[in-house]
Write an enzyme that holds these catalytic residues in place. Structure first.
Site, PDB file in Angstrom:
ATOM      1  N   LYS A 106       0.811  -1.223   0.000  1.00 55.06           N
ATOM      2  CA  LYS A 106       0.000   0.000   0.000  1.00 55.06           C
ATOM      3  C   LYS A 106       0.847   1.276   0.000  1.00 55.06           C
ATOM      4  O   LYS A 106       0.463   2.294  -0.579  1.00 55.06           O
ATOM      5  CB  LYS A 106      -0.915   0.025   1.226  1.00 55.06           C
ATOM      6  CG  LYS A 106      -2.038  -1.000   1.193  1.00 55.06           C
ATOM      7  CD  LYS A 106      -3.143  -0.581   0.258  1.00 55.06           C
ATOM      8  CE  LYS A 106      -4.323  -1.534   0.306  1.00 55.06           C
ATOM      9  NZ  LYS A 106      -5.255  -1.291  -0.832  1.00 55.06           N
ATOM     10  N   GLU A 128      -9.664   6.758   2.776  1.00 51.47           N
ATOM     11  CA  GLU A 128     -10.584   5.760   3.332  1.00 51.47           C
ATOM     12  C   GLU A 128      -9.750   4.554   3.734  1.00 51.47           C
ATOM     13  O   GLU A 128      -8.660   4.351   3.216  1.00 51.47           O
ATOM     14  CB  GLU A 128     -11.618   5.347   2.275  1.00 51.47           C
ATOM     15  CG  GLU A 128     -11.179   4.229   1.304  1.00 51.47           C
ATOM     16  CD  GLU A 128     -10.022   4.605   0.383  1.00 51.47           C
ATOM     17  OE1 GLU A 128      -9.771   5.814   0.197  1.00 51.47           O
ATOM     18  OE2 GLU A 128      -9.339   3.696  -0.134  1.00 51.47           O
ATOM     19  N   SER A 394       1.648  -9.742  -1.105  1.00 50.84           N
ATOM     20  CA  SER A 394       1.289  -8.330  -0.954  1.00 50.84           C
ATOM     21  C   SER A 394       1.433  -7.776   0.460  1.00 50.84           C
ATOM     22  O   SER A 394       1.657  -6.589   0.633  1.00 50.84           O
ATOM     23  CB  SER A 394      -0.133  -8.105  -1.441  1.00 50.84           C
ATOM     24  OG  SER A 394      -1.014  -8.995  -0.794  1.00 50.84           O
TER      25      SER A 394
END
Lengths: 410, 255
Positions: A106, A128, A394
């Site tokens: 991220k 968000e 990830s």
């Protein structure tokens, strides 16, 4: 060349001349666009007119790459998972995004977007978050740059993800509960959009995935494309060629997948495998497998596949993994599905949890439950012994320990 | 002549009311419409409830959520409105988000509106470019007026493009906000209202967002043709029900 018509989606045979990237109007095939109310138009238009220009600027690239190296810890290793490969009789490489600062891919996007926000002279950042990973990655870069940070998070998720809420607060962010609708990720996204409508001048909205109105899906994919850029170089060193036979990634909104596929989209020799969360099973009513259950519609400003009622009301998805718990999918992925370019597989809670344990025991790596979905496909999807399969690892599983503990009575 | 055009040609300031279909009770739609007409409202926006109304503030969100819980759907709304033209003659506009319309089928939706006697639509998340490229012909085929929004941040150039694509009125959002967020108008709004008034647009303007009483209605319609009240009406009906309508309308426009 229609080989399947399902839920109103026409699926065509793979066409190698097709473009899998975004076009100038902001569409991937029929998906994408910017279905936004006029109140958002100036903000989104400002971004659309500037993002490519800013990103192609040398000084921007230099700062972005330097932060990825010195702050995030890139390049992340491309690790040959020997024991995992032996178990499944194929060659599996893991792209170690779990080793990024903050524990997941991220942060690649939030670093890029915070630099973008600064170039656009924005002083206030909103985001968000579902499970809190993107919220933490956003709060982190805001601390780094000294910018005000407001994170919208579903009231239910705030209760479920207390450690990440605490992290965001430690990093100086304000966490605002979204109390509308179902009080989860989609409502947090709605609240962030409403905030942006109410702050049309000074605020940048850092969306966490390849979703939302154009240019967000393309911009986020470009920031995440560092993943496949590195895979190319690393694979060349290890295997003497830049491309694997397959790239596998889990898809919620789809940002880690977009980054892992990006430089291979137009290479027909690379199979693209997208893994969605089946939840308790596709037909149980508790699932997040958008390609199987979704229909074409509009969510958060983008035309894409989404889970909805016949009346067009967006429904609440379910997955044990908070990061895959989104009722839509990025327009790039909707196009990969519809065009047949991507192979879509859905994995249940149970299969993913078992795959998480398997990787932990075989390789000493505890994966995030999102990633565990991608790892679970090897139980059913068989590869040839000499296939090179890259799985995008990830995120790491620290954030999921409570879920692992509860599930297995550890 | 479309009822909207006819109404706009009247020599008066227009009072428009927005309400959410299926709220407070699922079958309140028609009684509300009849009462609004009886009490002198000039036109009405009937809100199609949506699960994710991202341009709306808490009041309209809550009414949408309740309407959906009450079982309101697009299909049901059309059934309720089937005979509406027997009792109601003021212009009726459907206002909602694009996804439910897309699922109903844009052409089927427009056709149904035409048969019932709906005069126009406001679909805030259907952008101008998409409308022009894909849907304008369908709306025109069924004599349905599509109404676009402008805001204080909309560029002059874009306002002219919206004016060009419009055929009825322009919905002038009073300030950068979601619905129900504003209390009264300040200098910023006055400047904006004056700026738009001097642009010499071909379509009249109707102001929405932030209008809740006689003072804000009068301020908004000083130059604009009319004004829309939404959240304040929903709040009133939540408290007082349909029987509260006459008093509410008279509080904005005294007899």
């Amino acid at each position: 060349m229609h080989d399947e018509i399902k839920n109103g989606i026409t699926r065509t045979e793979q066409n190698n001349s097709m473009n899998y990237n975004v076009n100038e109007q902001g569409y991937y095939g029929e998906f994408g666009g910017a279905y936004i109310p006029e109140m958002l138009y100036p903000n989104v238009e400002e971004l659309r007119q500037n993002y490519l220009k800013v990103m192609s600027d040398d000084a921007f690239q230099k700062e972005f790459k330097e932060l990825l190296k010195e702050y995030v810890g890139r390049p992340t290793p491309l690790y040959y998972a020997k024991r995992f490969s032996e178990k499944y009789n194929t060659k599996v490489y893991l792209k170690r995004e779990d080793l990024c600062h903050t524990g997941a891919h991220k942060v690649n996007n939030t670093i890029g977007q915070i630099l973008m926000a600064k170039r656009l002279k924005k002083t206030r950042i909103i985001a968000e978050t579902g499970a809190g990973q993107h919220g933490v990655a956003t709060a982190t870069v805001c601390a780094l740059m000294g910018l005000e940070c407001i994170v919208y998070m579903g009231a239910i998720d705030i209760e479920r993800q207390a450690p990440n809420v605490a992290r965001m607060k430690m990093l100086g962010a304000t966490v605002v509960p979204a109390t509308s609708g179902s009080k989860t990720l989609k409502d947090a996204t709605n609240e962030a959009i409403r905030d942006w409508i109410n702050h049309p001048e000074d605020t940048h909205y850092i969306i966490g995935s390849v979703v939302g109105p154009h240019p967000y899906p393309d911009m986020v994919a470009r920031f995440q494309s560092v993943i496949s850029e590195e895979i190319k170089t690393q694979l060349l060193e290890k295997e003497g060629r830049e491309h694997p036979d397959y790239v596998v990634a889990c898809v919620g909104g789809g940002s880690n997948a977009a980054g892992a596929y990006y430089h291979y989209l137009d290479n027909p020799d690379v199979g693209i495998i997208a893994v969605e969360a089946a939840g308790k099973g596709i037909d149980t009513g508790q699932s997040a497998a958008t390609s199987a259950l979704g229909k074409v519609g509009i969510i958060h400003g983008s035309k894409t596949l989404l889970m909805q009622t016949n009346d067009g009301q967006i429904t609440e998805p379910y997955s044990i993994s908070a990061g895959l718990d989104y009722p839509g999918v990025g327009p790039m992925h909707a196009h990969l599905f519809q065009s047949g370019r991507g192979e879509f597989i859905s994995i249940t809670d149970k299969a993913s949890m078992e795959a998480g344990i398997a990787l932990s025991k075989l390789e000493g790596i505890i994966p995030a439950i999102e990633t565990s979905h991608a790892l679970a496909i090897f139980e059913t999807r068989k590869f040839k012994p000499d296939d090179i399969v890259v799985v995008n690892l990830s995120g790491r599983g620290d954030k999921d320990l409570t879920t692992y503990i509860d599930y297995f009575n550890l | 002549m479309n009822r909207i055009h006819k109404k706009l040609s009247e020599d008066k300031k227009l009072l428009s009311i927005y309400f959410t279909a299926g709220y407070p009770e699922v079958n309140d739609t028609v009684p509300i419409l009849e009462s609004l007409e009886k009490n002198g409202v000039d036109l009405v926006e009937i809100g199609l409830p949506f699960s994710d109304p991202l341009a709306d503030g808490p009041t309209i969100q809550a009414s949408s959520t309740q309407a959906l819980l009450n079982g309101m759907t697009t299909q049901k709304l059309f059934e309720q409105l089937k005979d509406i033209r027997k009792t109601v003659s003021i212009p009726l506009i459907l206002m909602g988000y694009f996804n439910p319309v897309l699922q109903y089928g844009v052409e089927a939706f427009c056709k149904e509106c035409n048969e019932i006697g709906i005069d126009g639509c406001i679909l805030p998340d259907l952008p101008l470019a998409e409308y022009n490229a894909h849907y304008r012909a369908i709306f025109e085929k069924y004599n349905l007026i599509n109404i676009f929004l402008i805001t204080p941040q909309t560029s002059q150039e874009r306002i002219h493009a919206i004016d060009e694509a419009s055929n009825g009125f322009i919905y002038m959002v009073s300030s950068a906000s979601t619905t129900g967020a504003q209390e009264g108008f300040g200098n910023e709004q006055t400047t904006y209202f004056n700026r738009i008034a001097t642009m010499d647009l071909k379509n009249p303007q109707v102001v929405g967002f932030g209008i809740s009483n006689e003072a804000t209605f009068n301020a908004a319609t000083k130059q604009a043709k009319g004004a829309i009240i939404g959240s304040a009406f929903i709040k009133m009906i939540t408290e007082n029900g349909i029987s509260g309508i006459p008093k509410f309308i008279r509080s904005i426009r005294p007899l």
